[in-house]
Design an enzyme around this catalytic site. Structure first.
Site, mmCIF file in Angstrom:
data_model
loop_
_atom_site.group_PDB
_atom_site.id
_atom_site.type_symbol
_atom_site.label_atom_id
_atom_site.label_comp_id
_atom_site.label_asym_id
_atom_site.label_seq_id
_atom_site.Cartn_x
_atom_site.Cartn_y
_atom_site.Cartn_z
ATOM 1 N N HIS A 247 -3.298 21.282 42.954
ATOM 2 C CA HIS A 247 -3.146 20.006 43.633
ATOM 3 C C HIS A 247 -3.576 20.141 45.092
ATOM 4 C CE1 HIS A 247 -0.910 18.301 40.322
ATOM 5 N NE2 HIS A 247 0.088 19.146 40.433
ATOM 6 N N TYR A 256 -0.430 20.461 33.710
ATOM 7 C CA TYR A 256 0.267 19.348 33.073
ATOM 8 C C TYR A 256 0.083 19.495 31.576
ATOM 9 C CZ TYR A 256 0.570 16.603 37.458
ATOM 10 O OH TYR A 256 0.842 16.150 38.719
ATOM 11 N N GLU A 266 5.335 19.771 33.661
ATOM 12 C CA GLU A 266 4.457 20.536 34.545
ATOM 13 C C GLU A 266 5.061 21.917 34.756
ATOM 14 O OE1 GLU A 266 4.443 19.644 38.816
ATOM 15 O OE2 GLU A 266 2.287 20.009 38.888
#
Lengths: 308, 308, 308, 308
Positions: A247, A256, A266
């Site tokens: 991210h 995920y 997650e």
């Protein structure tokens, strides 16, 4: 104390379509410790490292999703104080009796403006981690399953994002860590919030419907553990949504994936520290892809559409 | 707010024997960013990831050691409030004027019972990290030096450990995370304390003399970064005390090493989260070796004897 | 074929003082797979990833050490050819019958000038790795023990280093990868040799006595697996000689430790590729410390003195 | 010698559409060392760790792709011998003069049945790695760019896979490591071959057209370096095809991405050792997805269609 009020995410009650199958999956694939069932038939789990009796509660239902997400607060006085503040803010609260959740004290339950049910509680039995509190040895990975460190946070989807943000920051003392703006440059598409110094304890994405779950997240110890988790998912034919990747938001590394009922979970590692004196980070609409999935720099279709 | 009061370690003023050489070393080997000097000639540094103007201050002196260690507090009201609490507790406080440290507001300075000088402050100029707060890219390791994430904590040696523990926990809101007991099973040899949810923001070891420094510690992002740090130390002929290895206490992976003036520094990674509702971990005298250096399970000679 | 002749280290027969205890230790702590015993009572092991029936053989004895170290060769024609070359070189060879070692074909046994017994063989039953050869899943770490990838190499101590070097390079086709020189700058203190493109398949240190073992080494998949191994050693109260650290020679990351009979083993990861067209690397006497233990840049006492 | 004949992949000549831009990109993003240009204007590169003068050669052209891929052989006698064997097998060979490629000796050039141009050569100037061969320090990552360890292998697409497989294994001494079968369970879709003990030195996929490049691959030191590479790609807006992820085939961790001219490159880490006595691994048609991309267990569209 320096860390007071709301301490951390403590439990998530997840709806599953087949409880037997799910108990097996959360044990064998996730590597959670089964902690027993209550009279309603709900199944309880904790990680090996968590000390409190439970963090994941599974309830058999016709539809997947999350019933509620609970935060542990410092003590009973804090619980009473926060309940008063919620009521003063105009939020209706309900007291769930001690023992309604196994080994858990009274909970203050309320709905936030996105329609989700949030709980606060001060007491859950300290049953101890796998290592104990006297001369503890390291907890080495030595059995099947992903074996996360802790229930870490959740990401929820709902309509009144502004209302939820206001409640979490003004009443519950959360801090805004990161935000994504819509094309207008003003409206928030999503916000990441912390009640401690983590990059996130809860996150909220604006969505047409109320009370939807995007994912419940579990912390891993390293990027190599993220790889091990992905390998375990493949061996067990778990459907991976995306990952391993990173991210931009929080800097965490992530996978995920979907548990058997279709709820997205997650497993992630890393992420920076955020303190309340720091400015939030802002992502503009044109860079939202890089914010969510840093390597691909674009959203996959599922991110904005698949929720439970 | 959930995280209030004392937020985090913010700066350490370290005495060095040759300032020019040290500026070069902290830049080239540690990979800190040089932030300039003040009128007194002190040299300022921050990490690439830190947002506040400085975290490490070097002062030329005849003897190595640490002048003071400072914690950032939430805001000015908190600073005033903590100053009053310190005075009410019987601690003499001194106000250091804004600007005495570059880009830093007023500091409340006081001595703790172990003889160390501690400071609290609410303001330090936010000059930003290497990545900024709008659509930040990842900060990839791409230059010489160890490049730690942050100034993380310090370990100090002094005589009145009980007094310091009392002050940190009762007045400043720190939580006891771990402790090592002496042979009597009662007296503390050492304590690890947090003002947030980290495994330690400061640690104290009982020692015959007052006001001694064991080490100042910097956080790294992974065990592989600890290896890179050790390789850089060797390439630069830095004297390594011990490591790479793991602490039983905090679970962190670590290297202890000496900067050119003989001050011990640490680069470490990992460590669990600790919240104030959790019981402290206790190490008994016979297992102190495993607590400090988990792999060797024994103390090296230097740990208890070499301080500055 | 491009890779012909001597392929790789295949088995090591290690003397242990208490076979029952050792079988348990090599199973539980090392994480090797127990493969059974032969009529003489010797116990056999392989790693999960190895395909051949055995790689570690334990023999009960009054004194620790290594009976012999065996290399697998390409095929029977190669075995015959190398036997002839050994004899032509003046080395006496002995044929050990097929089945003398479980599931192992005929072995050509001989002594090298350092007094060690080396074996060559072409056949050992392919019993398969944990994953098989059809659509193999990843072999995820999911049980107790260190679980190395393979028996990788050994380091032996003996007197006639020049003689052994000559035999390995001229007769068996090994390549010199690295060497350490004594103070005279001419004489070799130690040599690292490969029969493939690894940084070492065998290493030899000059020593006053013949036929001594420094260590038998097992490969791990990463520096993080080296850390896991060290944690497992500590949990099991295994005596660690040194590590985790890095070798300058080969660049491998490493732990030296002692199994219950006092034989030194190594778990290591990494190391560069070396091809026969490359010049060997030379370490001068004044830098031998950095060559052996790159971070400390000095030898520990045990390295040159403790052998079995 | 044990490793003889064809040693390793040595150079790849890649066609680029804008040489200036490409020189900058291979330097700044890939972190390769620029080694100069020849009279034809071709640009040469090596990695920091490689010892030979060059491994990547860029040629300006109207169409992306790979001109040829070269393998280094043990010595001139080997080169002569392999040329004779190629001719005896019916392959036309051409001698490229010494110096045609900078610092490179005579090359034997020929076409394989898939239409690709392959070269063998025995000499390329040893200009040394970043660390040298006397008391070498570790080569720590300390500058921008991905900084791979070596040119590792390539994957080519072409029509007559059987012909190429036969040539590589029967004439050049390569070993078949893994294969993927088509739906008929007999025909190979793809093969992975080694000339050493690596999981692959070249791989071939069956394809309708001749002489196509799927990717040229560079080795990294760890899964964490794969992550760093992905972060660098994102920072530099490099188009990532897929990854970070893991291959089932070879077990390597990987990123596929496109350089500015559209040629696919790979940065990967890991992969097991394979020796010529081991059976090849077979993937059946229904599991080809897991073989190529282990986590997703399915091919992405680009894998079979995008080539240059």
């Amino acid at each position: 104390m320096a860390l007071t009020g709301v301490l951390r995410p403590g439990h998530a009650q997840i709806r599953v379509l087949d409880l037997e199958e799910s108990v097996k999956w959360y044990t064998d694939v996730m590597g959670l410790q089964y902690q027993g069932r209550d009279k309603q038939g709900r199944a309880y789990f904790k990680t090996r490292a968590e000390r409190d009796h439970n963090s994941v509660i599974l309830r058999q239902a016709d539809q997947a999703g999350m019933d509620f997400f609970g935060f542990k607060v410092l003590d009973k006085a804090t619980l009473d104080d926060l309940e008063k503040k919620l009521q003063a803010y105009g939020v209706a609260t309900e007291r769930m009796p001690a023992g309604d959740l196994l080994e858990t004290g009274e909970r203050v339950r309320f709905k936030i403006p996105t329609g989700h049910t949030i709980e606060l509680y001060a007491d859950k039995a300290d049953v101890g981690s796998a290592c104990g509190t006297t001369n503890p040895d390291m907890d080495v990975i030595d059995q099947p399953g992903i074996i996360p460190i802790r229930l870490d946070h959740c990401l929820i989807y709902g309509d009144d994002l502004e209302g939820a943000l206001d409640l979490f920051t003004k009443v519950l003392g959360f801090t805004l860590v990161e935000r994504v703006k819509l094309e207008d440059g003003k409206t928030d598409l999503a916000v990441w919030l912390t009640c401690s110094a983590k990059a996130h304890d809860i996150a909220i994405v604006r969505h047409g419907e109320k009370d939807k779950l995007h994912h419940v997240s579990f912390q891993l110890g390293s990027w190599e553990q993220v790889l091990r988790a992905a390998d375990i998912m493949s061996k067990n034919r778990v459907s991976i949504d995306i990952g391993p990747t990173r991210h931009g938001i929080t800097n965490g590394t992530t996978i995920y994936f979907f548990e058997p009922s279709g709820n997205r979970l997650e497993t992630f590692s890393g992420g920076y520290d955020h303190y309340p004196d720091m400015k939030p980070i802002t992502w503009t609409w044109d860079e939202v892809g890089a914010g969510i999935f840093y390597h691909d720099r674009k959203l996959n279709d599922a991110f904005l559409s698949v929720v439970t």
